[in-house]
Design a protein around this motif. Sequence first.
Motif, PDB file in Angstrom:
ATOM      1  N   GLY A  88      33.683  52.889  50.926  1.00  0.00           N
ATOM      2  CA  GLY A  88      33.403  51.617  51.577  1.00  0.00           C
ATOM      3  C   GLY A  88      33.831  50.394  50.795  1.00  0.00           C
ATOM      4  O   GLY A  88      34.505  50.464  49.769  1.00  0.00           O
ATOM      5  N   VAL A  89      33.400  49.223  51.304  1.00  0.00           N
ATOM      6  CA  VAL A  89      33.826  47.949  50.733  1.00  0.00           C
ATOM      7  C   VAL A  89      33.340  47.786  49.307  1.00  0.00           C
ATOM      8  O   VAL A  89      34.020  47.169  48.474  1.00  0.00           O
ATOM      9  CB  VAL A  89      33.337  46.784  51.624  1.00  0.00           C
ATOM     10  N   THR A  90      32.157  48.343  48.975  1.00  0.00           N
ATOM     11  CA  THR A  90      31.675  48.264  47.597  1.00  0.00           C
ATOM     12  C   THR A  90      32.660  48.943  46.656  1.00  0.00           C
ATOM     13  O   THR A  90      33.016  48.403  45.600  1.00  0.00           O
ATOM     14  CB  THR A  90      30.284  48.899  47.473  1.00  0.00           C
ATOM     15  N   ALA A  91      33.114  50.135  47.029  1.00  0.00           N
ATOM     16  CA  ALA A  91      34.070  50.868  46.203  1.00  0.00           C
ATOM     17  C   ALA A  91      35.367  50.087  46.040  1.00  0.00           C
ATOM     18  O   ALA A  91      35.929  49.989  44.938  1.00  0.00           O
ATOM     19  CB  ALA A  91      34.343  52.239  46.801  1.00  0.00           C
ATOM     20  N   GLU A  92      35.851  49.512  47.116  1.00  0.00           N
ATOM     21  CA  GLU A  92      37.091  48.737  47.063  1.00  0.00           C
ATOM     22  C   GLU A  92      36.964  47.562  46.104  1.00  0.00           C
ATOM     23  O   GLU A  92      37.862  47.299  45.293  1.00  0.00           O
ATOM     24  CB  GLU A  92      37.446  48.237  48.462  1.00  0.00           C
ATOM     25  N   ASN A  93      35.841  46.867  46.163  1.00  0.00           N
ATOM     26  CA  ASN A  93      35.659  45.697  45.312  1.00  0.00           C
ATOM     27  C   ASN A  93      35.358  46.070  43.865  1.00  0.00           C
ATOM     28  O   ASN A  93      35.705  45.309  42.944  1.00  0.00           O
ATOM     29  CB  ASN A  93      34.564  44.802  45.878  1.00  0.00           C
ATOM     30  N   LEU A  94      34.720  47.219  43.648  1.00  0.00           N
ATOM     31  CA  LEU A  94      34.520  47.687  42.275  1.00  0.00           C
ATOM     32  C   LEU A  94      35.867  47.857  41.574  1.00  0.00           C
ATOM     33  O   LEU A  94      36.064  47.393  40.442  1.00  0.00           O
ATOM     34  CB  LEU A  94      33.757  49.007  42.262  1.00  0.00           C
ATOM     35  N   VAL A  95      36.791  48.502  42.242  1.00  0.00           N
ATOM     36  CA  VAL A  95      38.107  48.758  41.648  1.00  0.00           C
ATOM     37  C   VAL A  95      38.896  47.457  41.513  1.00  0.00           C
ATOM     38  O   VAL A  95      39.492  47.185  40.451  1.00  0.00           O
ATOM     39  CB  VAL A  95      38.880  49.789  42.489  1.00  0.00           C
ATOM     40  N   ALA A  96      38.906  46.648  42.558  1.00  0.00           N
ATOM     41  CA  ALA A  96      39.688  45.408  42.525  1.00  0.00           C
ATOM     42  C   ALA A  96      39.179  44.462  41.439  1.00  0.00           C
ATOM     43  O   ALA A  96      39.969  43.870  40.684  1.00  0.00           O
ATOM     44  CB  ALA A  96      39.647  44.727  43.888  1.00  0.00           C
ATOM     45  N   ASN A  97      37.864  44.313  41.348  1.00  0.00           N
ATOM     46  CA  ASN A  97      37.315  43.374  40.370  1.00  0.00           C
ATOM     47  C   ASN A  97      37.421  43.896  38.942  1.00  0.00           C
ATOM     48  O   ASN A  97      37.538  43.111  37.992  1.00  0.00           O
ATOM     49  CB  ASN A  97      35.867  43.038  40.720  1.00  0.00           C
ATOM     50  N   PHE A  98      37.386  45.222  38.772  1.00  0.00           N
ATOM     51  CA  PHE A  98      37.619  45.772  37.438  1.00  0.00           C
ATOM     52  C   PHE A  98      39.016  45.392  36.951  1.00  0.00           C
ATOM     53  O   PHE A  98      39.213  45.040  35.778  1.00  0.00           O
ATOM     54  CB  PHE A  98      37.462  47.295  37.447  1.00  0.00           C
ATOM     55  N   GLN A  99      39.977  45.440  37.853  1.00  0.00           N
ATOM     56  CA  GLN A  99      41.344  45.067  37.479  1.00  0.00           C
ATOM     57  C   GLN A  99      41.435  43.571  37.144  1.00  0.00           C
ATOM     58  O   GLN A  99      42.116  43.176  36.196  1.00  0.00           O
ATOM     59  CB  GLN A  99      42.311  45.440  38.599  1.00  0.00           C
ATOM     60  N   ASP A 157      43.425  55.824  36.389  1.00  0.00           N
ATOM     61  CA  ASP A 157      44.294  54.782  36.938  1.00  0.00           C
ATOM     62  C   ASP A 157      43.630  54.235  38.209  1.00  0.00           C
ATOM     63  O   ASP A 157      43.350  54.981  39.145  1.00  0.00           O
ATOM     64  CB  ASP A 157      45.656  55.393  37.282  1.00  0.00           C
ATOM     65  N   PRO A 158      43.340  52.916  38.262  1.00  0.00           N
ATOM     66  CA  PRO A 158      42.664  52.348  39.439  1.00  0.00           C
ATOM     67  C   PRO A 158      43.347  52.685  40.762  1.00  0.00           C
ATOM     68  O   PRO A 158      42.672  52.848  41.785  1.00  0.00           O
ATOM     69  CB  PRO A 158      42.677  50.847  39.162  1.00  0.00           C
ATOM     70  N   SER A 159      44.675  52.792  40.748  1.00  0.00           N
ATOM     71  CA  SER A 159      45.400  53.064  41.997  1.00  0.00           C
ATOM     72  C   SER A 159      45.127  54.467  42.529  1.00  0.00           C
ATOM     73  O   SER A 159      45.410  54.761  43.693  1.00  0.00           O
ATOM     74  CB  SER A 159      46.900  52.866  41.801  1.00  0.00           C
ATOM     75  N   THR A 160      44.588  55.363  41.685  1.00  0.00           N
ATOM     76  CA  THR A 160      44.323  56.738  42.119  1.00  0.00           C
ATOM     77  C   THR A 160      42.869  56.972  42.489  1.00  0.00           C
ATOM     78  O   THR A 160      42.513  58.062  42.934  1.00  0.00           O
ATOM     79  CB  THR A 160      44.708  57.721  40.990  1.00  0.00           C
ATOM     80  N   ILE A 161      42.011  55.965  42.321  1.00  0.00           N
ATOM     81  CA  ILE A 161      40.573  56.144  42.566  1.00  0.00           C
ATOM     82  C   ILE A 161      40.298  56.096  44.060  1.00  0.00           C
ATOM     83  O   ILE A 161      40.747  55.193  44.779  1.00  0.00           O
ATOM     84  CB  ILE A 161      39.762  55.075  41.822  1.00  0.00           C
ATOM     85  N   ASP A 162      39.551  57.059  44.539  1.00  0.00           N
ATOM     86  CA  ASP A 162      39.193  57.155  45.953  1.00  0.00           C
ATOM     87  C   ASP A 162      38.148  56.084  46.286  1.00  0.00           C
ATOM     88  O   ASP A 162      37.051  56.082  45.735  1.00  0.00           O
ATOM     89  CB  ASP A 162      38.631  58.549  46.247  1.00  0.00           C
ATOM     90  N   VAL A 163      38.499  55.174  47.193  1.00  0.00           N
ATOM     91  CA  VAL A 163      37.576  54.096  47.578  1.00  0.00           C
ATOM     92  C   VAL A 163      37.098  54.263  49.023  1.00  0.00           C
ATOM     93  O   VAL A 163      36.669  53.303  49.668  1.00  0.00           O
ATOM     94  CB  VAL A 163      38.234  52.714  47.389  1.00  0.00           C
ATOM     95  N   ALA A 164      37.149  55.502  49.507  1.00  0.00           N
ATOM     96  CA  ALA A 164      36.780  55.749  50.901  1.00  0.00           C
ATOM     97  C   ALA A 164      35.304  55.509  51.180  1.00  0.00           C
ATOM     98  O   ALA A 164      34.899  55.428  52.338  1.00  0.00           O
ATOM     99  CB  ALA A 164      37.149  57.180  51.289  1.00  0.00           C
ATOM    100  N   ALA A 177      34.803  57.152  37.500  1.00  0.00           N
ATOM    101  CA  ALA A 177      36.261  57.165  37.334  1.00  0.00           C
ATOM    102  C   ALA A 177      36.729  55.958  36.517  1.00  0.00           C
ATOM    103  O   ALA A 177      37.614  56.071  35.664  1.00  0.00           O
ATOM    104  CB  ALA A 177      36.936  57.177  38.700  1.00  0.00           C
ATOM    105  N   LEU A 178      36.127  54.809  36.764  1.00  0.00           N
ATOM    106  CA  LEU A 178      36.485  53.626  35.989  1.00  0.00           C
ATOM    107  C   LEU A 178      36.106  53.796  34.520  1.00  0.00           C
ATOM    108  O   LEU A 178      36.870  53.436  33.623  1.00  0.00           O
ATOM    109  CB  LEU A 178      35.791  52.386  36.560  1.00  0.00           C
ATOM    110  N   LEU A 179      34.928  54.369  34.279  1.00  0.00           N
ATOM    111  CA  LEU A 179      34.468  54.549  32.903  1.00  0.00           C
ATOM    112  C   LEU A 179      35.347  55.522  32.129  1.00  0.00           C
ATOM    113  O   LEU A 179      35.644  55.305  30.950  1.00  0.00           O
ATOM    114  CB  LEU A 179      33.009  55.016  32.895  1.00  0.00           C
ATOM    115  N   GLN A 180      35.805  56.568  32.804  1.00  0.00           N
ATOM    116  CA  GLN A 180      36.616  57.555  32.081  1.00  0.00           C
ATOM    117  C   GLN A 180      38.097  57.157  32.011  1.00  0.00           C
ATOM    118  O   GLN A 180      38.913  57.886  31.457  1.00  0.00           O
ATOM    119  CB  GLN A 180      36.458  58.938  32.709  1.00  0.00           C
ATOM    120  N   GLY A 181      38.420  55.996  32.566  1.00  0.00           N
ATOM    121  CA  GLY A 181      39.761  55.448  32.381  1.00  0.00           C
ATOM    122  C   GLY A 181      40.797  55.897  33.373  1.00  0.00           C
ATOM    123  O   GLY A 181      42.003  55.804  33.096  1.00  0.00           O
TER     124      GLY A 181
END
Length: 617
Positions: A160-171, A151-158, A145-149
């Motif tokens: 776990g913590v890895t998913a949450e930090n992937l999105v947060a740190n990408f921002q 919106d970070p706010s719409t990405i499902d991070v359910a 989802a990050l690669l295809q662009g």
Amino acid sequence: MEIQPEKQNLDQTFSNTVYHIDFYQRSYKWDEEPVQRLFDDILYEFEESWKKNPDLDPNRANIDANYPWYYLNTYVTNTVEGRVFVVDGQQRLTTLTLTLIKLAHMAQNFNSPTGPWLESRIAGYSGMERSFWMNHEGHIDVLRALLQGDDPSTIDVASGVTAENLVANFQTISHILDAKIQGQRKFEVFVHYFLYRLVLINLSVDTTHVPMVFEVINDRGVRLKPHEILKGKLLGQIDKRELAAGRYNELWDEQVERLNRFGPDTIDSFFRSWLKAKFAASRGLGVRFDGDYHREIFKRDLNDLLNLDHNALAVKKFIAGEFQYFSSLYNKVLAFAGEETSRFPAVFFNGRLTDMNTQMQLIMSACVVNDPEEDEKIALVSEGLDRAFSLLRLQGQYDSNEFVGRIYEMSAVIREQPADKIRDLLDQQLLAELEERRKTGATELFSYQLFRPMTVDRLTSRFARYFFGRVERYMAQGMGREMKHSIYDLVARTGTRNGFHIEHVLSYNDVNLGHFDGNEELFEVERNRLGAVLLLRGRDNISSSNEPYDEKLRSYANTLYWNETLREDTYKSKLDFLDFTRRESLNFRPLETFGLDEVEARHRLLFEVSKRIWDVV
């Protein structure tokens, strides 16, 4: 060769190797601070060279000639059956992957020819499948989802913590690069710098030495917690096919997650309590587990018992046996310590009201793997600990430092004993502690000779509230009634309006002093005896103030059951109370006046009540 170092730039690191996350590695837990620190270093070196040569064409020759290489650190891998596992360094490698994704987006915005090159360093073909080089299994959808662009706010991070930090740190990375890398030329120069001049050292380590290398690296870097290093040293001994087939990694992680719901360090507290329960007979021997217990487990004396060093069969048995059973037991006791139940009330008393969390050590000491007497032992041990602690307090024989040492002796004598022996063994330890404290032979667990001089000022305020809370609970149960306030509120609530406080029945005034012939010293001692104090809620306490006793009696109506037994109307129509006193053979009576004799009568009555509460009748 056991260790094979290889210097690589990022163009080489992310080119043809799929990196799998080994069980040694934590989730992706970097937050904004380490990401910002990494980019501060990278961009400082880049900006210094950019200022000197802002007009260079972005090609490898120019970058190699004018930009110094920058060392990003070491990462450790272990290859098993053609799959490359990251043993150490996945936090940094993951952050670099997120940077490549951001740079790929920027290339698209600039319509830069670096776009295909960047995309090939994010993912590529390994065999017939296209994979992210940094292969976060379970979180691939987030990377995609990050690669295809999206919106970070719409990405499902359910996931776990890895998913949450992937999105947060990408921002975070996006904000940094958008602010610092502006204009197509600077962008393309930075891409060449990033891929050609940032250097990592890869250490490829054979399976046998992975646990050792892993521990040394983490001791010298950002320290892992002891249970994380222990996991690596244990699971590293198991063949990866057996590891998957037996779900040992999943079993370990599930138990850690269950315990850490109670707090981030609960799993380490569990291991320390378990080791003390099973392998320490004294406080001196138990201290060794307060620090790096993961090292102690592999020392010769413990390894002779556990046999976990270079023994994959024993490790598998340990994880599926002792670890799973005792961590589940620890989880169970923690749950019962958090809320009072009819099943194990003493577990709650120890855990929430008196802070006797050493019950964990004692309970695990008494139990064996898959213990058929588990529930009975939990009840007996928690009740025995509460009885020892409370009776020592009430007899003025409690010393917190000495009692910690006594816990180890209790643990040793009840270790893996049958349930029918535990009560007597714990009571023998209570007698031994009384004898040690008094330096005379003790024959009674609870004697009036020791209880008689007990005054409220010799107790901590919390234990005094706990004592009267137990009295209230005993009376409510004996009458078949609900408590007017929970025992937790009686003990733990101390606010000025709704909290509970100790109230002296005898206020300091001339009328009350006259009952003691004006002897102020005697009056002060007697008014502080437990028989002459009550537990009242804040506003009730304030309202009774320094009133004479006959006026105070009115304020005791509709407070707590113990307080109301001073009043005559309690004995007229409350049949459940009268039945309770007859059944328990307790000499309750109303008191119209309150002097020396009445203080003694109430104090002795409390002694009899205490004997029944702590089952020493």
